[in-house]
Design a protein around this motif. Sequence first.
Motif, PDB file in Angstrom:
ATOM      1  N   SER A  27       0.811  -1.218   0.000  1.00 50.33           N
ATOM      2  CA  SER A  27       0.000   0.000   0.000  1.00 50.33           C
ATOM      3  C   SER A  27       0.844   1.268   0.000  1.00 50.33           C
ATOM      4  CB  SER A  27      -0.929  -0.001   1.216  1.00 50.33           C
ATOM      5  OG  SER A  27      -0.163  -0.060   2.414  1.00 50.33           O
ATOM      6  N   HIS A  28       2.005   1.233   0.671  1.00 47.86           N
ATOM      7  CA  HIS A  28       2.829   2.444   0.746  1.00 47.86           C
ATOM      8  C   HIS A  28       4.321   2.171   0.651  1.00 47.86           C
ATOM      9  CE1 HIS A  28       2.819   0.910   4.872  1.00 47.86           C
ATOM     10  NE2 HIS A  28       3.923   1.588   5.070  1.00 47.86           N
ATOM     11  N   GLU A  29       4.690   0.961   0.208  1.00 46.05           N
ATOM     12  CA  GLU A  29       6.095   0.612   0.135  1.00 46.05           C
ATOM     13  C   GLU A  29       6.432  -0.037  -1.211  1.00 46.05           C
ATOM     14  OE1 GLU A  29       7.265  -0.395   4.752  1.00 46.05           O
ATOM     15  OE2 GLU A  29       6.138  -1.891   3.600  1.00 46.05           O
ATOM     16  N   ARG A  76       5.258   6.857   2.488  1.00 48.73           N
ATOM     17  CA  ARG A  76       4.605   7.733   3.471  1.00 48.73           C
ATOM     18  C   ARG A  76       5.608   8.620   4.190  1.00 48.73           C
ATOM     19  NH1 ARG A  76       0.470   3.434   6.425  1.00 48.73           N
ATOM     20  NH2 ARG A  76      -1.042   3.266   4.711  1.00 48.73           N
ATOM     21  N   ASN A  77       6.729   8.024   4.565  1.00 43.04           N
ATOM     22  CA  ASN A  77       7.724   8.748   5.360  1.00 43.04           C
ATOM     23  C   ASN A  77       8.920   9.221   4.548  1.00 43.04           C
ATOM     24  OD1 ASN A  77       6.264   8.262   7.810  1.00 43.04           O
ATOM     25  ND2 ASN A  77       7.054   6.168   7.808  1.00 43.04           N
TER      26      ASN A  77
END
Length: 305
Positions: free
Chosen positions: A156-158, A174-175
């Motif tokens: 989802s975010h990696e 995200r980060n």
Amino acid sequence: MASDELPRKILRILECKQGAVRAVRFNVDGGYCLSCGSDKSIKLWNPHKGTLLHTYSGHGYEVLDARGSCDNSLIGSCGLDKSVMMWNVTTGDSLRKFRGHAARVNCVCFNEESTVILSGSVDGSVRIWDLRSRKNDPVQILDEAKDAVMSVAVSSHEILTSSLDCYTRIYDLRNGQLTSNCIGDSVTCASFSGDGQCILVSTMGSALRLMDKETGEQLAQYTGHSSKEYKVESCFSASDTHVFSGSEDGLVYCWDLVQASLSHTLEHTGSQIVHSLSHHPSKSYLLTATLGQVWLWSAETEETE
């Protein structure tokens, strides 16, 4: 998944007639599959019925990887011609061709919404292409790898990549962070577990490793197979209880995830190398590719559809 629910029985062998099969992939719901050929084609199959549904031709050289989109409307493919192509599943039309890599493109992967496609190349880069934009330039280039990028996977975010420079890399979108992990051998395949907590890593040193995603710690190692000269893929079972790997000895190996004990092997008669495989996203089916064939395996209790 109990041991008797693992793929053990050969249901069907597809004679693909597209030269050597370079990769085989289930689509997102497991109803269909894609085979990539040395004859420059991609073929769409119903493997359960053994039916060829469509052939997609347009690459200038061998096709090395292909994936279906989340709604099964698109196919993304890549190959020796350094390009990434998009196809309309229904019509077979070529919709887009993305160029920019300096060498052959080994792998492609859609994000979860299939709004972008990522490609990994021998040039050491991962390029991200926006399918909603009319521009054919990549929206982002990840060029940290010092050698060929062999696989790319997305959560989802990696973004997870593997490279022959012995590293796996996780890009946290995200980060905005990059986590690199030196495995010690050239990495040919890396994939997320279903719960996203672990990474399965294949290397050229005939070792398959289970790594903790957060710490990079090795949790288990699976041995017995051979992967010294060729890229052989690995994958998790649908329920994350077992792991599978191809091998240069004509077998597919299956191990218990936690115990790291060998459960069983799948013999491909007359074949020397099983290099590509794909597990069904939810059921006990496994696709394997060797020479010019795709093999469909199921659990002993499963009836042929």
